[in-house]
Design an enzyme around this catalytic site. Structure first.
Site, PDB file in Angstrom:
ATOM      1  N   HIS A 186      -4.668   1.305   7.585  1.00  0.00           N
ATOM      2  CA  HIS A 186      -3.313   1.863   7.729  1.00  0.00           C
ATOM      3  C   HIS A 186      -3.134   3.045   6.766  1.00  0.00           C
ATOM      4  CE1 HIS A 186       1.228   1.144   8.146  1.00  0.00           C
ATOM      5  NE2 HIS A 186       1.153   1.950   7.092  1.00  0.00           N
ATOM      6  N   GLU A 187      -3.589   2.871   5.511  1.00  0.00           N
ATOM      7  CA  GLU A 187      -3.393   3.935   4.511  1.00  0.00           C
ATOM      8  C   GLU A 187      -4.303   5.133   4.781  1.00  0.00           C
ATOM      9  OE1 GLU A 187      -0.838   3.589   2.881  1.00  0.00           O
ATOM     10  OE2 GLU A 187      -0.560   1.438   3.071  1.00  0.00           O
ATOM     11  N   GLY A 209       0.837  -1.193   0.000  1.00  0.00           N
ATOM     12  CA  GLY A 209       0.000   0.000   0.000  1.00  0.00           C
ATOM     13  C   GLY A 209       0.870   1.241   0.000  1.00  0.00           C
ATOM     14  N   CYS A 233       5.700  -0.227   7.656  1.00  0.00           N
ATOM     15  CA  CYS A 233       5.389   1.032   6.987  1.00  0.00           C
ATOM     16  C   CYS A 233       6.606   1.438   6.152  1.00  0.00           C
ATOM     17  CB  CYS A 233       5.066   2.115   8.020  1.00  0.00           C
ATOM     18  SG  CYS A 233       4.615   3.695   7.279  1.00  0.00           S
ATOM     19  N   LEU A 234       6.361   1.788   4.893  1.00  0.00           N
ATOM     20  CA  LEU A 234       7.478   2.162   4.020  1.00  0.00           C
ATOM     21  C   LEU A 234       8.134   3.456   4.491  1.00  0.00           C
ATOM     22  CD1 LEU A 234       5.894   1.230   0.560  1.00  0.00           C
ATOM     23  CD2 LEU A 234       7.479  -0.108   1.969  1.00  0.00           C
ATOM     24  N   GLN A 289       3.116   9.877   1.474  1.00  0.00           N
ATOM     25  CA  GLN A 289       4.402   9.180   1.613  1.00  0.00           C
ATOM     26  C   GLN A 289       5.374   9.525   0.478  1.00  0.00           C
ATOM     27  OE1 GLN A 289       2.278   5.242   2.496  1.00  0.00           O
ATOM     28  NE2 GLN A 289       4.127   5.040   3.728  1.00  0.00           N
ATOM     29  N   HIS A 342      -2.795   7.294   7.235  1.00  0.00           N
ATOM     30  CA  HIS A 342      -1.778   8.196   6.672  1.00  0.00           C
ATOM     31  C   HIS A 342      -2.416   9.502   6.184  1.00  0.00           C
ATOM     32  CE1 HIS A 342       2.102   6.212   6.683  1.00  0.00           C
ATOM     33  NE2 HIS A 342       1.645   5.122   6.108  1.00  0.00           N
TER      34      HIS A 342
END
Ligand code: K1U
Ligand code: ZN
Length: 171
Positions: free
Chosen positions: A136-137, A46, A94-95, A51, A140
């Protein structure tokens, strides 16, 4: 398509609340394609626009397994309209917080209203990894990170480690 650099903790952009998208046009679809390319390259399942430094309410997801064909999904202005009472625990990553993983408990199933690539409104009923990834996204987009669900002590340790690492880097 272009692979974009990822924003990494403690960049304050990660705490920004992203703005709603008003028009689905070629520029927005190019941004979504660049995000998918960036996500596959990372690799990840994702990615939210913030990000890569873009504070718009746009996210992409692909939770297909390696032995399955790619299944890219694009969510514009996503909104959780229903959450299950049942909860599930996943080990999240998480990236923007590379190589740190922690168990997070969230609703096991969600229904998400959003605009698709076609510019039309859609509803997706998700459970399992897709439900976790969507939450999660969407977090963000609201400046919330998965480390906000772990203990304060652990969170402060993670932030300290990434702050130290960012200061060690040349500008
Ligand atoms: O938003 C992000 O930072 C992407 C993140 C999404 C996510 C992972 C796990 C649970 C919830 C949300 C990632 O993709 S981290 C990398 C990852 O999970 C992964 C990488 C390669 C193969 C499989 C998974
Ligand atoms: Zn993340």
């Amino acid at each position: 398509m272009t692979i974009k650099p990822l924003i990494i903790l403690p960049d304050p952009l990660l705490r920004e609340v992203s703005k709603p998208i008003e028009t689905v046009d070629a520029e927005l679809l190019k941004l979504a394609d660049d995000m998918l390319e960036t996500m596959y390259d990372a690799p990840g399942i994702g990615l939210a626009a913030i990000q890569i430094g873009v504070a718009r309410r746009l996210l992409v997801i692909d939770v297909a397994r390696e032995d399955e064909p790619k299944a890219p999904m694009v969510f514009i202005n996503p909104e959780i309209v229903r959450s299950s009472d049942e909860r599930s625990v996943y080990e999240e990553g998480c990236l923007s917080i590379p190589d740190y993983y922690a168990e997070v408990e969230r609703p096991a199933a969600v229904t998400v209203k959003h605009i698709g690539r076609d510019g039309k409104e859609h509803l997706v009923e998700a459970d399992g990894l897709l439900a976790t990834c969507l939450q999660h996204e969407i977090d963000h987009l609201n400046g919330v990170l998965f480390i906000d669900y772990i203990s304060r002590l652990k969170r402060e340790m993670v932030i300290r480690k990434f702050t130290k690492a960012s200061k060690g880097k040349a500008v």
